[in-house]
Design a protein around this motif. Structure first.
Motif, PDB file in Angstrom:
ATOM      1  N   PHE A   1       0.824  -1.225  -0.040  1.00  0.00           N
ATOM      2  CA  PHE A   1       0.039  -0.052  -0.147  1.00  0.00           C
ATOM      3  C   PHE A   1       1.048   1.219  -0.037  1.00  0.00           C
ATOM      4  O   PHE A   1       1.739   1.390   0.726  1.00  0.00           O
ATOM      5  N   LEU A   2       0.686   2.218  -0.940  1.00  0.00           N
ATOM      6  CA  LEU A   2       1.407   3.488  -1.191  1.00  0.00           C
ATOM      7  C   LEU A   2       0.385   4.380  -1.338  1.00  0.00           C
ATOM      8  O   LEU A   2      -0.432   4.525  -2.165  1.00  0.00           O
ATOM      9  N   ARG A   3       0.245   5.603  -0.149  1.00  0.00           N
ATOM     10  CA  ARG A   3      -0.428   6.900  -0.325  1.00  0.00           C
ATOM     11  C   ARG A   3      -2.147   6.215  -0.438  1.00  0.00           C
ATOM     12  O   ARG A   3      -2.686   6.392   0.588  1.00  0.00           O
ATOM     13  N   ASP A   4      -2.565   5.924  -1.482  1.00  0.00           N
ATOM     14  CA  ASP A   4      -3.989   5.594  -1.587  1.00  0.00           C
ATOM     15  C   ASP A   4      -4.342   4.452  -2.347  1.00  0.00           C
ATOM     16  O   ASP A   4      -5.566   4.277  -2.915  1.00  0.00           O
ATOM     17  N   LYS A   5      -3.486   3.635  -2.632  1.00  0.00           N
ATOM     18  CA  LYS A   5      -3.944   2.465  -3.374  1.00  0.00           C
ATOM     19  C   LYS A   5      -2.688   1.242  -2.980  1.00  0.00           C
ATOM     20  O   LYS A   5      -1.793   1.418  -2.668  1.00  0.00           O
ATOM     21  N   ALA A   6      -3.342   0.056  -3.431  1.00  0.00           N
ATOM     22  CA  ALA A   6      -2.447  -1.193  -3.263  1.00  0.00           C
ATOM     23  C   ALA A   6      -1.583  -1.378  -4.527  1.00  0.00           C
ATOM     24  O   ALA A   6      -2.463  -1.638  -5.692  1.00  0.00           O
ATOM     25  N   TYR A   7      -0.403  -1.368  -4.650  1.00  0.00           N
ATOM     26  CA  TYR A   7       0.347  -2.187  -5.869  1.00  0.00           C
ATOM     27  C   TYR A   7       0.691  -3.288  -5.783  1.00  0.00           C
ATOM     28  O   TYR A   7       1.115  -3.935  -4.660  1.00  0.00           O
ATOM     29  N   ILE A   8       0.760  -4.159  -6.754  1.00  0.00           N
ATOM     30  CA  ILE A   8       1.191  -5.420  -6.954  1.00  0.00           C
ATOM     31  C   ILE A   8       2.700  -5.319  -7.460  1.00  0.00           C
ATOM     32  O   ILE A   8       2.944  -5.284  -8.571  1.00  0.00           O
ATOM     33  N   LEU A   9       3.684  -5.565  -6.535  1.00  0.00           N
ATOM     34  CA  LEU A   9       4.891  -5.520  -6.845  1.00  0.00           C
ATOM     35  C   LEU A   9       5.355  -7.062  -7.082  1.00  0.00           C
ATOM     36  O   LEU A   9       5.111  -7.732  -6.731  1.00  0.00           O
ATOM     37  N   THR A  10       6.298  -6.791  -8.358  1.00  0.00           N
ATOM     38  CA  THR A  10       6.837  -8.243  -8.941  1.00  0.00           C
ATOM     39  C   THR A  10       8.576  -8.072  -8.382  1.00  0.00           C
ATOM     40  O   THR A  10       8.996  -7.341  -8.388  1.00  0.00           O
ATOM     41  N   LEU A  11       8.856  -8.955  -7.653  1.00  0.00           N
ATOM     42  CA  LEU A  11      10.269  -9.152  -6.987  1.00  0.00           C
ATOM     43  C   LEU A  11      10.944 -10.104  -7.932  1.00  0.00           C
ATOM     44  O   LEU A  11      10.596 -11.415  -7.736  1.00  0.00           O
ATOM     45  N   ARG A  12      11.888  -9.770  -8.711  1.00  0.00           N
ATOM     46  CA  ARG A  12      12.329 -10.543  -9.710  1.00  0.00           C
ATOM     47  C   ARG A  12      13.834 -10.923  -9.379  1.00  0.00           C
ATOM     48  O   ARG A  12      14.823 -10.057  -9.387  1.00  0.00           O
ATOM     49  N   PRO A  13      14.306 -12.072  -8.892  1.00  0.00           N
ATOM     50  CA  PRO A  13      15.729 -12.671  -8.132  1.00  0.00           C
ATOM     51  C   PRO A  13      16.473 -12.942  -9.454  1.00  0.00           C
ATOM     52  O   PRO A  13      16.179 -13.481 -10.447  1.00  0.00           O
ATOM     53  N   SER A  14      17.740 -12.399  -9.015  1.00  0.00           N
ATOM     54  CA  SER A  14      18.843 -12.896  -9.975  1.00  0.00           C
ATOM     55  C   SER A  14      19.999 -13.600  -9.339  1.00  0.00           C
ATOM     56  O   SER A  14      19.776 -13.786  -7.993  1.00  0.00           O
ATOM     57  N   SER A  15      20.827 -14.263  -9.967  1.00  0.00           N
ATOM     58  CA  SER A  15      21.926 -15.052  -9.573  1.00  0.00           C
ATOM     59  C   SER A  15      22.855 -14.012  -8.640  1.00  0.00           C
ATOM     60  O   SER A  15      22.870 -12.976  -8.618  1.00  0.00           O
ATOM     61  N   ASN A  16      23.463 -14.855  -7.658  1.00  0.00           N
ATOM     62  CA  ASN A  16      24.466 -14.057  -6.654  1.00  0.00           C
ATOM     63  C   ASN A  16      25.638 -13.329  -7.507  1.00  0.00           C
ATOM     64  O   ASN A  16      25.889 -13.769  -8.422  1.00  0.00           O
ATOM     65  N   ASP A  17      25.957 -11.934  -6.926  1.00  0.00           N
ATOM     66  CA  ASP A  17      27.203 -11.604  -7.719  1.00  0.00           C
ATOM     67  C   ASP A  17      27.660 -10.630  -6.645  1.00  0.00           C
ATOM     68  O   ASP A  17      27.408 -10.779  -5.483  1.00  0.00           O
ATOM     69  N   GLN A  18      28.868  -9.901  -6.828  1.00  0.00           N
ATOM     70  CA  GLN A  18      29.499  -9.083  -5.858  1.00  0.00           C
ATOM     71  C   GLN A  18      29.326  -7.683  -6.201  1.00  0.00           C
ATOM     72  O   GLN A  18      29.122  -7.033  -7.157  1.00  0.00           O
ATOM     73  N   ILE A  19      29.171  -6.991  -4.880  1.00  0.00           N
ATOM     74  CA  ILE A  19      28.915  -5.540  -5.037  1.00  0.00           C
ATOM     75  C   ILE A  19      30.070  -4.917  -4.012  1.00  0.00           C
ATOM     76  O   ILE A  19      30.692  -5.612  -2.976  1.00  0.00           O
ATOM     77  N   GLU A  20      30.411  -3.711  -4.061  1.00  0.00           N
ATOM     78  CA  GLU A  20      31.352  -3.121  -3.339  1.00  0.00           C
ATOM     79  C   GLU A  20      30.646  -2.093  -2.094  1.00  0.00           C
ATOM     80  O   GLU A  20      30.016  -1.032  -2.510  1.00  0.00           O
ATOM     81  N   ILE A  21      31.058  -2.481  -0.954  1.00  0.00           N
ATOM     82  CA  ILE A  21      30.285  -1.799   0.098  1.00  0.00           C
ATOM     83  C   ILE A  21      31.532  -1.288   1.134  1.00  0.00           C
ATOM     84  O   ILE A  21      32.273  -2.138   1.446  1.00  0.00           O
ATOM     85  N   LYS A  22      31.667  -0.015   1.220  1.00  0.00           N
ATOM     86  CA  LYS A  22      32.736   0.645   1.987  1.00  0.00           C
ATOM     87  C   LYS A  22      34.149   0.134   1.537  1.00  0.00           C
ATOM     88  O   LYS A  22      34.913  -0.169   2.398  1.00  0.00           O
TER      89      LYS A  22
END
Length: 240
Positions: A170-191
């Motif tokens: 629910f956002l503001r005034d309606k319900a959105y149907i979100l689609t969560l699309r998974p990918s394979s594992n990868d590397q990211i850089e944090i700090k």
């Protein structure tokens, strides 16, 4: 003689104990604290802190309270000192019962009080206006924790590479149907450190929102902590 029945013993209700441990099936524990640095195009904007605060009886219901607050407003362009939010969720399913958000400055329009009726499939905002929503509808705040418990394994079938998960938000005034699309594992850089993460792409079905390309990167360990969240020009990285 007429037998006299013995009085049945009255069972004493089990007293509620606050701050009981959460289910071992959840990837986080009571007391967890996460801090994120929010930036835009390399410029720091703010620092946000999230806390799995307490488990208590609220309005007669076993409730997990999760809180967020601004700990450093940065340049003040988006967040302000005093900005905070609190969501009450079911300790097992993590669906919300109530959301209170107190925001100032640029986000003041998003200050709200929302009550979720997960039995009737309805949402009430500001204590008055009501909306019909699917049962199990989340807020963005509760989804940030619930997503960690979802089965987001990418498809193993090369002929059918999509293994989406759909959830109502629910956002503001309606319900959105979100689609969560998974990918394979990868590397990211944090700090300055490379870490393993799984990219989850979020599709909303709304052209303007999808143009912002919202994404979240989850850690690949058992905690499934969001390591990075990005939407449009804004990015939040876990720093503590």
């Amino acid at each position: 003689p007429i037998p006299t029945p013995s009085a049945l013993p009255t069972a004493s209700p089990t007293p509620y104990i606050e701050n009981q441990s959460l289910s071992a099936e959840l990837p986080f524990k009571l007391g967890e604290s996460l801090s994120y640095s929010v930036s835009s195009k390399g410029r720091k904007i703010s620092t946000l802190q999230f806390n799995v605060d307490s488990r208590k009886l609220l309005q007669g219901v076993d409730t997990l309270v999760i809180k967020a607050k601004v700990t450093d407003q940065g340049d003040g362009s988006i967040f302000s000192t005093g900005d905070s939010a609190e969501v009450w969720v079911d300790p097992y399913t993590l669906v919300p019962n109530r959301l209170n958000a107190q925001l100032n400055g640029a986000l003041s329009a998003w200050s709200t009080q929302i009550a979720f009726n997960q039995i009737a499939g309805s949402v009430t905002t500001g204590g008055a206006q009501g909306f019909e929503v699917p049962v199990g509808t989340h807020s963005l705040f509760s989804l940030a924790y619930a997503i960690r418990s979802f089965n987001l394994r990418p498809s193993k079938d090369p002929k059918n590479p999509v293994n989406d998960t759909r959830v109502a938000v629910f956002l503001r005034d309606k319900a959105y149907i979100l689609t969560l699309r998974p990918s394979s594992n990868d590397q990211i850089e944090i700090k300055g450190r490379k870490v393993q993460a799984q990219l989850i792409t979020i599709l909303t079905g709304d052209g303007k929102l999808d143009a912002l390309r919202p994404k979240v990167w989850l850690s690949t360990d058992s905690t499934r902590v969001p390591l990075r969240v990005s939407i449009g020009a804004y990015q939040a990285d876990l720093i503590r």
